[in-house]
Design a protein around this motif. Structure first.
Motif, PDB file in Angstrom:
ATOM      1  N   LEU A 145       0.856  -1.189   0.000  1.00  0.00           N
ATOM      2  CA  LEU A 145       0.000   0.000   0.000  1.00  0.00           C
ATOM      3  C   LEU A 145       0.885   1.230   0.000  1.00  0.00           C
ATOM      4  O   LEU A 145       2.021   1.189   0.471  1.00  0.00           O
ATOM      5  CB  LEU A 145      -0.870   0.034   1.256  1.00  0.00           C
ATOM      6  N   ALA A 146       0.349   2.334  -0.480  1.00  0.00           N
ATOM      7  CA  ALA A 146       1.067   3.613  -0.390  1.00  0.00           C
ATOM      8  C   ALA A 146       1.272   3.959   1.083  1.00  0.00           C
ATOM      9  O   ALA A 146       0.525   3.497   1.951  1.00  0.00           O
ATOM     10  CB  ALA A 146       0.248   4.703  -1.078  1.00  0.00           C
ATOM     11  N   PRO A 153      -3.045  10.680  -5.967  1.00  0.00           N
ATOM     12  CA  PRO A 153      -3.139  11.587  -7.101  1.00  0.00           C
ATOM     13  C   PRO A 153      -4.576  11.728  -7.602  1.00  0.00           C
ATOM     14  O   PRO A 153      -5.328  10.751  -7.656  1.00  0.00           O
ATOM     15  CB  PRO A 153      -2.243  10.934  -8.161  1.00  0.00           C
ATOM     16  N   ALA A 154      -4.933  12.956  -7.927  1.00  0.00           N
ATOM     17  CA  ALA A 154      -6.246  13.345  -8.448  1.00  0.00           C
ATOM     18  C   ALA A 154      -7.317  13.461  -7.368  1.00  0.00           C
ATOM     19  O   ALA A 154      -8.395  13.966  -7.643  1.00  0.00           O
ATOM     20  CB  ALA A 154      -6.726  12.415  -9.565  1.00  0.00           C
ATOM     21  N   PHE A 155      -7.043  12.972  -6.150  1.00  0.00           N
ATOM     22  CA  PHE A 155      -8.059  13.020  -5.103  1.00  0.00           C
ATOM     23  C   PHE A 155      -7.569  13.686  -3.825  1.00  0.00           C
ATOM     24  O   PHE A 155      -8.343  14.306  -3.112  1.00  0.00           O
ATOM     25  CB  PHE A 155      -8.605  11.623  -4.796  1.00  0.00           C
TER      26      PHE A 155
END
Length: 176
Positions: A145-146, A153-155
């Motif tokens: 997982l990050a 990204p984007a959120f």
């Protein structure tokens, strides 16, 4: 089987596989997989059959321990005919007990227990590899997982801000 029975059985096999990681229980793990399954392991390497998976775990018995049950959340199960998949996010507690540890540079754990966060997809077929109509795992893919605080990204949300989606499941055999 009814569709509810299929979902229950698919989840039972998935949960038994995750439970087998606790203590590296090779006989319990073997029961979950088709002979010619393919795994993209959390250690970053592929394993091309159940025999290779058994060899990996036999090696790992001298190198790592999984001292506590893994647990997961956002567990989603889809069954369509004789194919199914289960996705989730999870934690696998690992500690090195041998000089090599995991043997993977991106999964470098020390002697203290490290809770490795990952996401996974488990693909099952109603076929045991010998033509019997039994749910078995044919492919498993997991990746880290990050980091908890890294914006998506984007959120812009993070693993930590999303929290654990859905019910948390401890894979310790109690769901079997």
């Amino acid at each position: 089987m009814t569709s509810e029975d299929d979902v229950r059985e698919v989840r039972r096999v998935h949960d038994a596989w995750f439970t087998a990681n606790w203590g590296l229980d090779i006989p319990a793990m073997r029961e979950c997989f088709a002979p010619e399954y393919l795994m993209f392991n959390l250690n970053g390497h592929p394993y091309y059959s159940l025999d290779e998976k058994v060899a990996l775990w036999t090696h790992y018995e001298e190198q790592i321990t999984v001292p506590k049950p893994p647990y997961g959340w956002d567990v989603r199960t889809t069954v369509d005919g004789d194919m199914a998949y289960v996705t989730c996010e999870a934690v696998l507690p690992i500690a090195a007990i041998g000089a090599e540890g995991t043997g993977a540079s991106q999964l470098d754990v020390g002697e203290a227990t490290m809770e490795v966060t990952f996401r996974s997809t488990t693909i099952l077929r109603r076929n045991d590899g010998q033509g019997n109509k039994v749910w078995k795992i044919w492919h498993f893919h997991c990746s880290p997982l990050a980091p908890d605080d890294e914006p998506r990204p984007a959120f812009g949300d993070t693993v930590a801000s999303r929290g654990h989606q859905g019910e948390e499941v401890v894979f310790d055999g109690s769901t079997l």
